[in-house]
Design a protein around this motif. Structure first.
Motif, PDB file in Angstrom:
ATOM      1  N   MET A 193      -8.885   1.825   3.831  1.00  9.43           N
ATOM      2  CA  MET A 193      -8.254   1.794   2.433  1.00  9.43           C
ATOM      3  C   MET A 193      -6.855   2.301   2.653  1.00  9.43           C
ATOM      4  N   VAL A 194      -5.797   1.710   2.254  1.00 14.25           N
ATOM      5  CA  VAL A 194      -4.368   2.099   2.314  1.00 14.25           C
ATOM      6  C   VAL A 194      -3.889   2.278   0.947  1.00 14.25           C
ATOM      7  N   VAL A 195      -2.922   3.342   0.941  1.00 13.38           N
ATOM      8  CA  VAL A 195      -2.237   3.761  -0.421  1.00 13.38           C
ATOM      9  C   VAL A 195      -0.829   3.034  -0.416  1.00 13.38           C
ATOM     10  N   LEU A 196      -0.245   2.214  -1.258  1.00 15.45           N
ATOM     11  CA  LEU A 196       0.938   1.754  -1.643  1.00 15.45           C
ATOM     12  C   LEU A 196       1.606   2.630  -2.535  1.00 15.45           C
ATOM     13  N   ARG A 197       2.729   3.435  -1.869  1.00 11.53           N
ATOM     14  CA  ARG A 197       3.365   4.456  -2.717  1.00 11.53           C
ATOM     15  C   ARG A 197       4.693   4.074  -3.301  1.00 11.53           C
ATOM     16  N   ALA A 198       4.893   3.761  -4.377  1.00 12.96           N
ATOM     17  CA  ALA A 198       5.891   3.019  -4.854  1.00 12.96           C
ATOM     18  C   ALA A 198       6.901   4.009  -5.703  1.00 12.96           C
ATOM     19  N   THR A 199       8.127   3.935  -5.514  1.00 13.42           N
ATOM     20  CA  THR A 199       9.204   4.629  -6.465  1.00 13.42           C
ATOM     21  C   THR A 199       8.877   4.315  -7.972  1.00 13.42           C
ATOM     22  N   ARG A 200       9.582   5.129  -8.591  1.00 11.70           N
ATOM     23  CA  ARG A 200       9.449   4.653 -10.137  1.00 11.70           C
ATOM     24  C   ARG A 200       9.809   3.356 -10.590  1.00 11.70           C
ATOM     25  N   SER A 250       4.528   5.725   6.226  1.00 15.19           N
ATOM     26  CA  SER A 250       4.818   6.874   6.169  1.00 15.19           C
ATOM     27  C   SER A 250       4.463   7.577   7.931  1.00 15.19           C
ATOM     28  N   GLY A 251       3.632   7.007   8.374  1.00 11.90           N
ATOM     29  CA  GLY A 251       3.354   7.621   9.888  1.00 11.90           C
ATOM     30  C   GLY A 251       4.285   7.332  11.112  1.00 11.90           C
ATOM     31  N   SER A 252       4.660   6.051  10.995  1.00 12.06           N
ATOM     32  CA  SER A 252       5.792   5.533  12.127  1.00 12.06           C
ATOM     33  C   SER A 252       6.972   5.402  11.580  1.00 12.06           C
ATOM     34  N   LEU A 253       7.314   5.152  10.320  1.00  8.02           N
ATOM     35  CA  LEU A 253       8.650   4.769   9.726  1.00  8.02           C
ATOM     36  C   LEU A 253       9.029   3.333   9.947  1.00  8.02           C
ATOM     37  N   LEU A 254       8.083   2.636  10.433  1.00 11.97           N
ATOM     38  CA  LEU A 254       8.158   1.242  10.578  1.00 11.97           C
ATOM     39  C   LEU A 254       8.644   0.597   9.309  1.00 11.97           C
ATOM     40  N   SER A 255       9.610  -0.409   9.417  1.00 14.06           N
ATOM     41  CA  SER A 255       9.937  -1.088   7.959  1.00 14.06           C
ATOM     42  C   SER A 255       9.647  -2.551   7.832  1.00 14.06           C
ATOM     43  N   MET A 312      -7.468  -1.496   5.909  1.00 10.80           N
ATOM     44  CA  MET A 312      -6.274  -1.582   4.837  1.00 10.80           C
ATOM     45  C   MET A 312      -7.093  -1.897   3.573  1.00 10.80           C
ATOM     46  N   THR A 313      -8.315  -2.236   3.469  1.00  8.47           N
ATOM     47  CA  THR A 313      -8.892  -2.786   2.233  1.00  8.47           C
ATOM     48  C   THR A 313      -9.821  -1.355   1.685  1.00  8.47           C
ATOM     49  N   PRO A 314      -9.624  -1.276   0.591  1.00  2.25           N
ATOM     50  CA  PRO A 314      -8.684  -1.864  -0.529  1.00  2.25           C
ATOM     51  C   PRO A 314      -7.190  -1.156  -0.454  1.00  2.25           C
ATOM     52  N   VAL A 315      -6.460  -1.951  -1.459  1.00  3.43           N
ATOM     53  CA  VAL A 315      -5.174  -1.393  -1.244  1.00  3.43           C
ATOM     54  C   VAL A 315      -4.871  -0.558  -2.600  1.00  3.43           C
ATOM     55  N   LEU A 316      -4.681   0.636  -2.700  1.00  2.00           N
ATOM     56  CA  LEU A 316      -4.529   1.407  -3.938  1.00  2.00           C
ATOM     57  C   LEU A 316      -2.966   1.616  -4.068  1.00  2.00           C
ATOM     58  N   VAL A 317      -2.739   1.716  -5.522  1.00  7.72           N
ATOM     59  CA  VAL A 317      -1.397   1.950  -5.716  1.00  7.72           C
ATOM     60  C   VAL A 317      -1.261   3.543  -6.290  1.00  7.72           C
ATOM     61  N   GLY A 318      -0.181   4.100  -5.865  1.00 17.01           N
ATOM     62  CA  GLY A 318       0.144   5.575  -6.049  1.00 17.01           C
ATOM     63  C   GLY A 318       1.555   5.926  -6.114  1.00 17.01           C
ATOM     64  N   ALA A 374      -4.075   3.646  10.668  1.00 18.41           N
ATOM     65  CA  ALA A 374      -3.123   4.466  11.780  1.00 18.41           C
ATOM     66  C   ALA A 374      -1.875   4.740  11.255  1.00 18.41           C
ATOM     67  N   LEU A 375      -1.251   3.644  10.557  1.00 21.65           N
ATOM     68  CA  LEU A 375       0.115   3.951  10.077  1.00 21.65           C
ATOM     69  C   LEU A 375       0.257   4.820   8.850  1.00 21.65           C
ATOM     70  N   GLY A 376      -0.641   5.110   8.213  1.00 22.61           N
ATOM     71  CA  GLY A 376      -0.518   5.792   6.929  1.00 22.61           C
ATOM     72  C   GLY A 376      -0.286   5.026   5.683  1.00 22.61           C
ATOM     73  N   ASP A 377       0.214   5.712   4.660  1.00 27.53           N
ATOM     74  CA  ASP A 377       0.477   5.162   3.423  1.00 27.53           C
ATOM     75  C   ASP A 377       1.718   4.290   3.592  1.00 27.53           C
ATOM     76  N   TRP A 378       1.949   3.166   2.947  1.00 25.51           N
ATOM     77  CA  TRP A 378       3.203   2.525   3.108  1.00 25.51           C
ATOM     78  C   TRP A 378       3.920   2.656   1.679  1.00 25.51           C
ATOM     79  N   TYR A 379       5.199   3.189   1.784  1.00 26.00           N
ATOM     80  CA  TYR A 379       6.218   3.642   0.733  1.00 26.00           C
ATOM     81  C   TYR A 379       6.938   2.268   0.314  1.00 26.00           C
ATOM     82  N   VAL A 380       7.328   1.853  -0.823  1.00 28.37           N
ATOM     83  CA  VAL A 380       8.060   0.851  -1.119  1.00 28.37           C
ATOM     84  C   VAL A 380       9.262   1.296  -2.171  1.00 28.37           C
TER      85      VAL A 380
END
Length: 177
Positions: free
Chosen positions: A1-8, A49-54, A94-100, A27-33
């Motif tokens: 499972m992965v969390v997609l963390r979005a700005t407002r 969030s883990g690697s800062l890979l963009s 990465m399944t499922p993708v959650l939104v946070g 391994a790469l943690g949450d993905w910020y967008v």
């Protein structure tokens, strides 16, 4: 499972928040967008969030981003040259993708730095997906600090490869540099 963390700004365009206190199993943690604008054209800037890979993508079909995230990460790791076995394990996790909502201010700060850098690496007279890939490759080599001492720089490409190997394989020590 992965969390997609979005700005407002982006969260308003995504399906309702369903992550709660969940943390990614990847391994790469949450993905910020975040949504940024370069040369009057909107882009989505995603950062691990883990690697800062963009990852940089045109800001189209934002509502469908959770469904597209896995393919975007797959393609990005493939472009990075990561071993296919590690990519498959990361994608499977990465399944499922959650939104946070976002919650790590240091990742957000790095995203601000990447957003400020982006216009300097893209052509002024218009750019395309090839230019975005070139920008990604420049950002992956950018030294970053994530809540660390001054001498402890994180290089996103090296860090992503190391995290994937650490979680999905066996290695001896983290990369220096």
């Amino acid at each position: 499972m992965v969390v997609l963390r979005a700005t407002r700004k982006v969260l308003k365009r995504l399906p309702p928040v369903n992550a709660g206190d969940a943390e990614s199993d990847t391994a790469l943690g949450d993905w910020y967008v975040n949504r940024i604008v370069v040369d009057r054209r909107p882009l989505l800037l995603l950062v691990s969030s883990g690697s800062l890979l963009s990852i940089l993508e045109p800001a189209r079909n934002v509502r469908e981003l959770p469904a597209r995230l896995i393919d975007m990460v797959y393609e990005r790791l493939r472009r990075l040259g990561v071993d296919m076995g590690f990519i498959e394990r990361e994608i499977d996790a990465m399944t499922p993708v959650l939104v946070g909502q976002t919650r790590d201010r240091s990742v957000l700060g790095q995203m601000v730095d990447f957003a400020k850098t982006a216009p300097y690496h893209l052509p002024l007279d218009g750019w395309d997906n090839e230019d975005l890939r070139l920008l990604e490759s420049r950002l992956e080599e950018t030294p970053c600090r994530l809540a660390a001492r001054f001498g402890d720089a994180i290089f996103p490409a090296d860090r992503a490869s190391w995290l994937l190997k650490e979680k999905w394989g066996t290695i001896q020590a983290p990369p220096s540099g």
